[in-house]
Design an enzyme around this catalytic site. Structure first.
Site, PDB file in Angstrom:
ATOM      1  N   HIS A 223      66.525 -57.833 -21.930  1.00 53.93           N
ATOM      2  CA  HIS A 223      65.599 -58.641 -21.132  1.00 53.93           C
ATOM      3  C   HIS A 223      64.424 -57.797 -20.655  1.00 53.93           C
ATOM      4  CE1 HIS A 223      64.467 -62.296 -19.234  1.00 53.93           C
ATOM      5  NE2 HIS A 223      64.831 -62.008 -17.999  1.00 53.93           N
TER       6      HIS A 223
ATOM      7  N   HIS B 220      60.793 -56.285 -16.724  1.00 54.73           N
ATOM      8  CA  HIS B 220      60.575 -57.719 -16.513  1.00 54.73           C
ATOM      9  C   HIS B 220      59.088 -58.083 -16.361  1.00 54.73           C
ATOM     10  CE1 HIS B 220      61.453 -61.823 -14.905  1.00 54.73           C
ATOM     11  NE2 HIS B 220      62.596 -61.662 -15.563  1.00 54.73           N
TER      12      HIS B 220
ATOM     13  N   ASP C 209      70.803 -63.894 -16.448  1.00 52.56           N
ATOM     14  CA  ASP C 209      69.621 -63.035 -16.519  1.00 52.56           C
ATOM     15  C   ASP C 209      69.438 -62.140 -15.297  1.00 52.56           C
ATOM     16  OD1 ASP C 209      69.136 -64.517 -18.789  1.00 52.56           O
ATOM     17  OD2 ASP C 209      67.024 -64.879 -18.340  1.00 52.56           O
ATOM     18  N   ASP C 210      68.686 -61.057 -15.536  1.00 53.30           N
ATOM     19  CA  ASP C 210      68.081 -60.197 -14.500  1.00 53.30           C
ATOM     20  C   ASP C 210      69.009 -59.170 -13.877  1.00 53.30           C
ATOM     21  OD1 ASP C 210      65.854 -61.674 -15.032  1.00 53.30           O
ATOM     22  OD2 ASP C 210      65.676 -62.579 -13.043  1.00 53.30           O
TER      23      ASP C 210
ATOM     24  N   HIS D 205      71.240 -66.804 -13.184  1.00 56.21           N
ATOM     25  CA  HIS D 205      70.819 -65.450 -12.807  1.00 56.21           C
ATOM     26  C   HIS D 205      71.884 -64.766 -11.942  1.00 56.21           C
ATOM     27  CE1 HIS D 205      67.052 -67.530 -13.791  1.00 56.21           C
ATOM     28  NE2 HIS D 205      66.545 -66.336 -14.057  1.00 56.21           N
TER      29      HIS D 205
END
Length: 276
Positions: free
Chosen positions: A150, A154, A99-100, A244
């Site tokens: 995603h 965020h 993620d991210d 991540h």
């Protein structure tokens, strides 16, 4: 060029009209390409250490001009509209999600590790980061990994009205579609904080929600040893692992994955990536 959402809306209208005519004629068939609601994850490419000298995976489209209009998605079942938190618990399979990102410092290191062991993962990209580093988005896709949504910036989607949720998800899908030539079929709410509105909008954009079952909390940077221990302790068939590559210093995550990935393979597991 029409955006993904514009193309999707037009195709949905055409599909709806066509189905109405077929139903009027008594048709009760199944849409072409429809998949069962409980489809398992697809096996990872190779599922074992990569062979030196093996041909590289096909390259992704080099520019947004290569993107093709997305076909209208099949309607999701009620079960498919709920977050997928684990895979088939009767099979020794594990899915790695990242993620991210993308992040110019850490994404290449994660990609190198995955390639070393022949593992296919799912990258949940933040739209702002993807727009800043489109070359990394193309590299992720070119290496055979799934590119997923995603949100754009965020946020906590639970606090946003429906039109803002649609903007966060739709803008990201539009961008990723333009860069890779394929619209995302999976999305993840930041923090795993789902809402009925988020799930509804995601389904309307042709995406299924994916959660996780293993969270080593690597985002908090608790130390490489702690992350590795948490990952290993929670290893089980069908696990979806959260890691991540963006949002901070991810050297601890890279260090933990360096230990974890070969250990999982040695334990007789195979890595998978869920199908769209």
């Amino acid at each position: 060029m029409l955006s993904y959402r514009q193309t999707l809306s037009r195709r949905l209208l055409l599909v709806t009209a066509g189905l109405s005519l077929l139903e009027a004629a008594g048709w009760r068939g199944t849409l072409p390409g429809a998949e069962p609601a409980d489809h398992p994850a697809a096996e990872a490419a190779g599922g074992a250490p990569a062979v030196p000298g093996a041909p590289a995976p096909p390259e992704a489209p080099a520019a947004a001009a290569a993107a093709q209009p997305a076909a209208a998605p099949r309607p999701l079942t009620a079960a498919e509209m709920q977050p997928l938190n684990e895979l088939d618990v009767d099979r020794k399979v594990v899915a790695v999600t990242v993620d991210d990102g993308p992040d110019p410092r850490w994404t290449p290191e994660v990609l190198a590790l995955l390639e070393k062991y022949g593992i296919r993962a799912t990258f949940f990209l933040i739209g702002e980061n993807a727009a800043a580093h489109p070359e990394l988005v193309r590299e992720i896709a070119a290496r055979g990994h799934l590119v997923a949504n995603h949100t754009w910036s965020h946020p906590d989607l639970r606090s946003l009205p429906e039109e803002k949720v649609r903007e966060q998800l739709g803008r990201t899908s539009d961008f990723l579609h333009g860069v890779t030539g394929k619209a995302p079929t999976w999305f993840r709410a930041p923090g795993g904080d789902w809402s009925a509105t988020t799930l509804k909008v995601g389904a309307e954009l042709g995406m299924r929600p994916m959660g996780w079952s293993v969270d080593p909390q690597d985002w908090a940077e608790p130390g490489t040893d702690v992350i590795a221990q948490r990952l290993t302790k929670e290893l089980k068939p069908g696990a979806i692992v959260l890691t991540h590559d963006g949002g901070g210093n991810r050297s601890q995550t890279v260090g933990a994955l360096t230990r974890y990935l070969p250990a999982v393979l040695a334990a007789g597991y195979r890595f998978t990536a869920p199908r769209g």
